[in-house]
Design an enzyme around this catalytic site. Sequence first.
Site, mmCIF file in Angstrom:
data_model
loop_
_atom_site.group_PDB
_atom_site.id
_atom_site.type_symbol
_atom_site.label_atom_id
_atom_site.label_comp_id
_atom_site.label_asym_id
_atom_site.label_seq_id
_atom_site.Cartn_x
_atom_site.Cartn_y
_atom_site.Cartn_z
ATOM 1 N N ASP A 26 0.903 -1.054 -0.115
ATOM 2 C CA ASP A 26 -0.014 0.193 0.187
ATOM 3 C C ASP A 26 0.819 0.778 -0.004
ATOM 4 O O ASP A 26 2.243 1.210 0.832
ATOM 5 C CB ASP A 26 -1.216 -0.224 1.578
ATOM 6 C CG ASP A 26 -1.661 1.188 1.114
ATOM 7 O OD1 ASP A 26 -2.777 1.328 -0.159
ATOM 8 O OD2 ASP A 26 -1.853 2.352 2.711
ATOM 9 N N ASP A 28 -0.483 4.630 1.041
ATOM 10 C CA ASP A 28 -0.195 5.977 1.877
ATOM 11 C C ASP A 28 -0.665 5.253 3.172
ATOM 12 O O ASP A 28 -1.058 4.363 3.749
ATOM 13 C CB ASP A 28 -1.864 6.586 1.721
ATOM 14 C CG ASP A 28 -1.991 7.659 0.437
ATOM 15 O OD1 ASP A 28 -1.222 8.527 0.677
ATOM 16 O OD2 ASP A 28 -2.775 7.657 -0.323
#
Length: 343
Positions: A26, A28
């Site tokens: 991922d 953020d």
Amino acid sequence: MSRSVRTRPEGSGQALSEAYDTALLDLDGVVYAGGKAIVHAVESLAAAGAGGMHLAYVTNNALRTPDTVAAHLTELGIPTEAADVITSAQAVARLVSEQVPPGARVLVIGGEGLRVALSERGLTPVESADDDPAAVVQGYGGPDFPWGRFGEASYAIARGVPWFASNTDLTIPSGRGIAPGNGAAVEVVRIATGAEPQVAGKPLPPMHRETILRTGAERPLVVGDRLDTDIEGAFNGGVDSLLVLTGVTDGAQLLAAPPQHRPTFVDADLRGMLTGQPEVGAADGGGFRCGGWTATAAGERLELDGEGTALDGLRALCAAAWTAAGDGGCRLDGGKALARLGL
């Protein structure tokens, strides 16, 4: 990973970057926050990549194109090619292309990332409900997205046009704090139409399928900071996961996690990819032990005894909490134990 109830974080005698061939990362809260690299991220990813691990970046944000994301990562000191970025726009574009004729018109309620992904699938992005679209696709359009675009989606859906959404994350982090995400915009259209979209992004299978097809991963490790997207996505895909505590998930949320939100491994940041993981085992006299800590479920509370690193204490607490919860979410009070760990 099986879908059986996880009762404790697992250990690993190998560095995770050696035990798995591909990291599905991922962005953020894991690699960067507010556009800036998270501490230890750049050097950890460089070391994992130099050791032979394939690094792929998987994001639910459908606004930016893979080229844009790759350029941003490269600027941060993480050399990245566009082919190493997988977005929910790509996942939803594949989903749409499997259900409409080649070259079909698709009403785009979103940004450039969505238009590019649809065009790559041979579909024709259009802007109006009056353009006779075969589908409506909604993705994050940014903070200045015009309100009238939701009207266009609603008009088409009310006529029976099938509706797709890149993802349904209710919030998105920004440099100023937490802002409404695509899920909030999807709710606007849902309220107006009473319809339900087909959703592609994490934690649902279309996104996992997209990442595997694009990376060719055989032993993937999902690395994320969110329980309800990253970790649940790994659970749904039947693969292992590493939760890093650099994003939105805190200790209390982790202890209360139901089975589909329980990660395989837990670590402070991306340096956890470069090391083995400690074993969590049953303690003499009851409870669970990790490092110098012993955690038990006593009455309505989680209790922690011993000393050692905060992470080992958290891992032991997870074992006590998840075992007590079974296939539900733990409701025992772990506040005092977490406070002792500084978490």
